[in-house]
Design a protein around this motif. Structure first.
Motif, PDB file in Angstrom:
ATOM      1  N   GLY A 158       0.820  -1.210   0.000  1.00 28.95           N
ATOM      2  CA  GLY A 158       0.000   0.000   0.000  1.00 28.95           C
ATOM      3  C   GLY A 158       0.850   1.254   0.000  1.00 28.95           C
ATOM      4  O   GLY A 158       0.545   2.237  -0.689  1.00 28.95           O
ATOM      5  N   GLU A 159       1.941   1.236   0.787  1.00 33.87           N
ATOM      6  CA  GLU A 159       2.856   2.376   0.805  1.00 33.87           C
ATOM      7  C   GLU A 159       3.513   2.575  -0.560  1.00 33.87           C
ATOM      8  O   GLU A 159       3.716   3.709  -1.008  1.00 33.87           O
ATOM      9  CB  GLU A 159       3.922   2.162   1.882  1.00 33.87           C
ATOM     10  CG  GLU A 159       3.378   2.240   3.300  1.00 33.87           C
ATOM     11  CD  GLU A 159       4.465   2.033   4.337  1.00 33.87           C
ATOM     12  OE1 GLU A 159       5.602   1.706   3.949  1.00 33.87           O
ATOM     13  OE2 GLU A 159       4.174   2.199   5.532  1.00 33.87           O
ATOM     14  N   GLN A 160       3.853   1.479  -1.209  1.00 33.94           N
ATOM     15  CA  GLN A 160       4.447   1.558  -2.541  1.00 33.94           C
ATOM     16  C   GLN A 160       3.477   2.191  -3.532  1.00 33.94           C
ATOM     17  O   GLN A 160       3.859   3.016  -4.366  1.00 33.94           O
ATOM     18  CB  GLN A 160       4.845   0.163  -3.011  1.00 33.94           C
ATOM     19  CG  GLN A 160       5.368   0.097  -4.447  1.00 33.94           C
ATOM     20  CD  GLN A 160       6.732   0.741  -4.607  1.00 33.94           C
ATOM     21  OE1 GLN A 160       7.535   0.729  -3.683  1.00 33.94           O
ATOM     22  NE2 GLN A 160       6.990   1.315  -5.774  1.00 33.94           N
ATOM     23  N   ASP A 199      10.734  -1.432   1.380  1.00 33.23           N
ATOM     24  CA  ASP A 199      10.938  -2.504   0.411  1.00 33.23           C
ATOM     25  C   ASP A 199       9.798  -3.506   0.488  1.00 33.23           C
ATOM     26  O   ASP A 199       9.440  -3.980   1.577  1.00 33.23           O
ATOM     27  CB  ASP A 199      12.266  -3.221   0.665  1.00 33.23           C
ATOM     28  CG  ASP A 199      13.473  -2.352   0.348  1.00 33.23           C
ATOM     29  OD1 ASP A 199      13.330  -1.451  -0.510  1.00 33.23           O
ATOM     30  OD2 ASP A 199      14.537  -2.560   0.938  1.00 33.23           O
ATOM     31  N   VAL A 200       9.228  -3.814  -0.661  1.00 35.62           N
ATOM     32  CA  VAL A 200       8.187  -4.835  -0.740  1.00 35.62           C
ATOM     33  C   VAL A 200       8.853  -6.162  -1.099  1.00 35.62           C
ATOM     34  O   VAL A 200       9.637  -6.220  -2.049  1.00 35.62           O
ATOM     35  CB  VAL A 200       7.134  -4.470  -1.804  1.00 35.62           C
ATOM     36  CG1 VAL A 200       6.057  -5.554  -1.889  1.00 35.62           C
ATOM     37  CG2 VAL A 200       6.515  -3.121  -1.493  1.00 35.62           C
TER      38      VAL A 200
END
Length: 239
Positions: free
Chosen positions: A34-36, A171-172
């Protein structure tokens, strides 16, 4: 959208010592994804440079949340104008009160750095702002009463995008083995959350066959929506 920010839901497995509980067989869910997504949207706005179309000086980005994440709020929810008249729900709730506070972020070239709005707002503030900006009629009585968000536009000269902060998302995890692929065979049997089951059950009961079983997995949900989608999301009237 690359992922959901909702906590994972699945089978709870507790360690041998009664501690270290983990969720297994969970649906794909990672707040970092979601942050990405937000990073990508913000970066796209920050770099928008069309002289005639959407660009940083004529486009604002509003990030809102529909849940408070379980964080304790020491401020009692205030009263609010009901959307309609005489509406009540379970246990006599009259829709005359707001809920817990949730965060919201407005990104605009016309907003000064470090601006914090302390005046009460609520979700209908967005509808109120858009209605007044574009000369539209309000949707409900709550929209009429809702404070707009024009006070967030507090600059007379827009800030250059070069002055906007740059964001760096977490980082995902890389899905090397396909474990996070929602189409993977192993993910089809993962369990739906209780709210998802309840929503599907209500939709099926109202718009289709009330005796149809309620899906409890992603595969069952897909099959049900594929079979009954015309009644749920479209029209069953003859063309």
């Amino acid at each position: 959208m690359k992922g959901a920010a909702h906590p994972p839901y699945g089978d709870l497995r507790v360690g041998d010592n009664g501690e270290g509980a983990t969720v297994t067989n969970a649906a794909v869910s990672d707040v970092r994804a979601g942050e990405q997504l937000l990073h990508e949207l913000y970066t796209a706005l920050r770099s928008a440079a069309s002289p005639t179309g959407s660009n940083t000086t004529n486009t604002s980005m509003l990030i809102t949340f529909d849940e408070h994440g379980g964080t304790y709020d020491h401020v009692p929810p205030p009263s609010a104008v009901p959307p309609g008249t005489g509406e009540t729900s379970e246990m006599g709730f009259a829709f005359d009160r707001l809920g817990c506070r949730v965060p919201a972020v407005l990104i605009s070239a016309w907003t000064a750095p470090n601006t914090i709005l302390n005046d009460p707002k609520h979700h209908s503030s967005l509808v109120s702002t858009l209605s007044r900006q574009h000369g539209l009629s309000p949707l409900t009585a709550r929209d009429v009463d809702a404070p707009n968000m024009f006070d967030a536009i507090n600059l007379t000269t827009p800030r250059s995008a070069a002055q906007w902060p740059q964001t760096t998302p977490a980082d995902v995890p890389i899905d090397n083995d396909g474990e996070l692929d929602p189409k993977a065979e192993a993910n089809k049997t993962k369990k739906l959350s209780n709210p998802a089951q309840g929503l599907l059950g209500l939709l099926i009961a109202k718009f289709s066959d009330p005796s149809a079983p309620v899906p409890d997995s992603y595969e069952d949900a897909y099959d049900a929506l594929t079979e009954l989608g015309g009644g749920l999301f479209g029209t069953t009237d003859p063309a």
